[in-house]
Design a protein around this motif. Structure first.
Motif, mmCIF file in Angstrom:
data_model
loop_
_atom_site.group_PDB
_atom_site.id
_atom_site.type_symbol
_atom_site.label_atom_id
_atom_site.label_comp_id
_atom_site.label_asym_id
_atom_site.label_seq_id
_atom_site.Cartn_x
_atom_site.Cartn_y
_atom_site.Cartn_z
ATOM 1 N N UNK A 1 26.997 -38.088 -35.741
ATOM 2 C CA UNK A 1 25.409 -37.750 -36.441
ATOM 3 C C UNK A 1 24.421 -38.651 -35.996
ATOM 4 N N UNK A 2 25.306 -39.228 -34.822
ATOM 5 C CA UNK A 2 24.388 -40.710 -34.582
ATOM 6 C C UNK A 2 23.448 -40.262 -33.264
ATOM 7 N N UNK A 3 22.149 -39.466 -33.425
ATOM 8 C CA UNK A 3 21.003 -38.769 -32.058
ATOM 9 C C UNK A 3 20.186 -39.759 -31.706
ATOM 10 N N UNK A 4 20.057 -41.550 -31.557
ATOM 11 C CA UNK A 4 19.285 -42.599 -31.265
ATOM 12 C C UNK A 4 19.602 -41.701 -29.350
ATOM 13 N N UNK A 5 20.399 -41.446 -29.167
ATOM 14 C CA UNK A 5 20.463 -42.038 -27.592
ATOM 15 C C UNK A 5 19.497 -40.888 -26.586
ATOM 16 N N UNK A 6 19.866 -39.792 -27.671
ATOM 17 C CA UNK A 6 19.047 -38.999 -27.032
ATOM 18 C C UNK A 6 17.637 -38.540 -27.283
ATOM 19 N N UNK A 7 17.345 -39.361 -28.338
ATOM 20 C CA UNK A 7 15.903 -39.893 -28.904
ATOM 21 C C UNK A 7 15.386 -40.667 -27.227
ATOM 22 N N UNK A 8 16.040 -41.492 -27.659
ATOM 23 C CA UNK A 8 15.868 -42.644 -26.436
ATOM 24 C C UNK A 8 15.465 -41.378 -24.801
ATOM 25 N N UNK A 9 16.499 -40.983 -24.710
ATOM 26 C CA UNK A 9 16.865 -40.722 -23.120
ATOM 27 C C UNK A 9 14.913 -39.610 -23.652
ATOM 28 N N UNK A 10 15.161 -38.667 -24.041
ATOM 29 C CA UNK A 10 14.674 -37.823 -24.050
ATOM 30 C C UNK A 10 12.879 -38.213 -24.372
ATOM 31 N N UNK A 11 12.725 -39.317 -24.878
ATOM 32 C CA UNK A 11 11.307 -39.938 -25.466
ATOM 33 C C UNK A 11 10.763 -40.126 -23.173
ATOM 34 N N UNK A 12 11.817 -40.860 -22.498
ATOM 35 C CA UNK A 12 12.073 -41.246 -21.142
ATOM 36 C C UNK A 12 12.205 -39.707 -20.214
ATOM 37 N N UNK B 1 26.100 -49.091 -31.861
ATOM 38 C CA UNK B 1 24.544 -50.071 -31.366
ATOM 39 C C UNK B 1 24.905 -50.761 -29.457
ATOM 40 N N UNK B 2 25.787 -50.248 -29.125
ATOM 41 C CA UNK B 2 26.992 -50.652 -28.156
ATOM 42 C C UNK B 2 25.824 -48.883 -27.316
ATOM 43 N N UNK B 3 26.474 -48.166 -27.766
ATOM 44 C CA UNK B 3 26.109 -46.199 -27.078
ATOM 45 C C UNK B 3 23.783 -47.374 -27.216
ATOM 46 N N UNK B 4 23.574 -46.885 -28.138
ATOM 47 C CA UNK B 4 22.210 -47.041 -27.881
ATOM 48 C C UNK B 4 21.852 -48.350 -27.336
ATOM 49 N N UNK B 5 22.180 -49.293 -27.241
ATOM 50 C CA UNK B 5 21.805 -50.168 -25.823
ATOM 51 C C UNK B 5 21.785 -49.526 -24.507
ATOM 52 N N UNK B 6 23.227 -48.436 -23.814
ATOM 53 C CA UNK B 6 23.478 -48.287 -23.099
ATOM 54 C C UNK B 6 22.373 -46.916 -22.101
ATOM 55 N N UNK B 7 22.087 -46.812 -23.366
ATOM 56 C CA UNK B 7 20.842 -45.290 -23.206
ATOM 57 C C UNK B 7 19.264 -46.206 -23.343
ATOM 58 N N UNK B 8 19.768 -47.158 -23.687
ATOM 59 C CA UNK B 8 18.425 -48.239 -23.109
ATOM 60 C C UNK B 8 18.362 -48.398 -22.264
ATOM 61 N N UNK B 9 19.535 -48.589 -21.777
ATOM 62 C CA UNK B 9 19.182 -49.531 -20.475
ATOM 63 C C UNK B 9 19.469 -48.446 -19.652
ATOM 64 N N UNK B 10 19.889 -47.567 -19.489
ATOM 65 C CA UNK B 10 19.443 -46.302 -18.323
ATOM 66 C C UNK B 10 18.063 -45.308 -18.126
ATOM 67 N N UNK B 11 17.791 -45.060 -19.754
ATOM 68 C CA UNK B 11 16.264 -45.568 -19.220
ATOM 69 C C UNK B 11 15.420 -45.832 -18.486
ATOM 70 N N UNK B 12 16.101 -47.159 -18.582
ATOM 71 C CA UNK B 12 14.926 -48.466 -18.730
ATOM 72 C C UNK B 12 15.494 -48.787 -16.665
ATOM 73 N N UNK B 13 16.536 -47.618 -16.319
ATOM 74 C CA UNK B 13 16.912 -48.079 -14.760
ATOM 75 C C UNK B 13 16.693 -46.651 -14.769
ATOM 76 N N UNK C 1 23.741 -41.229 -14.508
ATOM 77 C CA UNK C 1 24.165 -42.035 -15.641
ATOM 78 C C UNK C 1 25.644 -40.996 -15.910
ATOM 79 N N UNK C 2 26.579 -41.957 -16.428
ATOM 80 C CA UNK C 2 27.755 -40.840 -17.177
ATOM 81 C C UNK C 2 27.902 -42.027 -18.187
#
Length: 376
Positions: A159-170, A134-146, A95-96
């Motif tokens: 200060x927003x590390x949510x994408x790293x949490x989402x992708x790290x969990x996967x 919010x779009x960034x968090x959604x994109x991260x979730x989509x990439x994890x799902x794919x 993903x990019x």
């Protein structure tokens, strides 16, 4: 010549591949599991070569790599990673994440990453965020799902590390390009933004200006925030304070630059003599607004940028700017991501790439004179 010989070699083994596919398709039953040996025979290469390809290791030419992947896909081969520590199959997709495609810097990074990935037999799934958290968090979730194999992000928020949490969990590794994210386990590729910004501001102040404004991208971008801080500190060190009203944050595209320029240049009696920008695209937007409103560049207003895109440095535009090594940064980001994909235990690391100050005409310099002076 070598490619021609290789193609002939592939044709000699075409009957092996066709026979294997016919045998599987004629039974009407689900295909049996295809082995590495079958793929190797169909391609006319060794099993070691096939393993190298599907474990992302170097040592295989791009032509052979593509042929192995195409053949494996046709045969229905799905490669589990060989080491026990790998627990999922490669999808050969990364993903990019970019803020937008309105900024040519992001476009150039994207193309360089796509090219580097193709050389290793990977496709790239590109998504934009509009710098919306919010779009960034959604994109991260989509990439994890794919189930992408890894992600390169140029759109991180400090200060927003949510994408790293989402992708790290996967268990999907992430490499940050240009922007860092605090408290995130991710590699970082960029330039020394503080040093580059200080050099740029120092050059502008060398023209004797005392009324200076800055325009940067969103402050949740570490690159933008670091550049702004260095602009302000360097100016202060030279005895030139930059008032708060002349410190503007805007969108990272020409439209954002035009909006910033409209704000900074509205008062004819209180205008800056120079506008130092944290992005080429923003600087070009500032210049567009100035030209439309009859303000001479650089006679009445100095404008400089950061990024160093080829078109910005052309004789037509002549922008003084910081040059980032776009291709080197992008290919380094992909190489490090590939390491973390194939060797999950590889620790995150930081790579700082070299930058250069390019002297154009937008600051009032005559580049040929400046270059001759610095060459002495």
């Amino acid at each position: 010549m070598a490619v021609f010989g290789l193609r002939n070699e592939f044709e000699l083994h075409k009957d092996v591949k066709d026979a294997t596919m016919h045998q599987e398709q004629s039974t009407g039953k689900p295909r049996p599991r295809v082995s590495v040996a079958q793929v190797a025979r169909a391609c006319g290469v060794s099993t070691a070569t096939v393993s190298y390809v599907f474990n992302g290791k170097p040592g295989v030419s791009p032509v052979v790599r593509r042929h192995v992947i195409e053949t494996a896909n046709e045969l229905g081969y799905r490669s589990p990673l060989t080491a026990a520590k790998h627990n999922r199959s490669l999808t050969r997709v990364v993903g990019l994440i970019v803020p937008s495609m309105l900024n040519y810097m992001h476009m150039h990074w994207a193309q360089a990453i796509i090219d580097a990935a193709a050389e290793e037999g990977f496709d790239v799934f590109v998504s934009t965020t509009g710098d919306d958290p919010e779009r960034l968090a959604h994109v991260a979730a989509s990439m994890a799902a794919r189930n992408v194999d890894g992600v390169i992000s140029t759109g991180g928020m400090r200060l927003d590390a949510r994408i790293h949490g989402t992708l790290g969990a996967a268990r999907i590794p992430v490499v940050n390009l240009s922007r860092t994210v605090e408290h995130a386990d991710a590699s970082f590729i960029g330039i020394d933004d503080a040093q580059a910004a200080s050099e740029l501001m120092g050059h502008v102040l060398g023209h004797g200006v005392t009324k200076v404004a800055t325009v940067i991208g969103p402050r949740f971008s570490t690159a933008s925030a670091t550049r702004e801080a260095a602009f302000i500190d360097t100016a202060a060190a030279h005895g030139v304070p930059i008032p708060g009203r002349w410190r503007v944050s805007t969108r990272l595209h020409r439209g954002g630059g035009r909006i910033a320029a409209e704000e900074l240049l509205a008062d004819h009696d209180d205008r800056p003599e120079a506008i130092v920008c944290g992005s080429d695209e923003v600087a070009l937007g500032v210049i567009e607004h100035a030209v439309v409103n009859g303000i001479d560049i650089p006679g009445e207003l100095i404008v400089v940028g950061s990024d160093g895109l080829a078109r910005s440095r052309s004789p037509l535009l002549g922008l003084t700017t910081i040059v980032q090594p776009v291709v080197e940064m992008a290919t380094t980001a992909f190489r490090i991501l590939l390491e973390r994909i194939t060797e999950p235990g590889t620790p995150a690391r930081t790579v700082i790439c070299p930058h250069q100050l390019h002297i154009g005409t937008s600051c009032g310099c005559h580049p040929e004179d400046f270059n001759a002076l610095t060459a002495r």
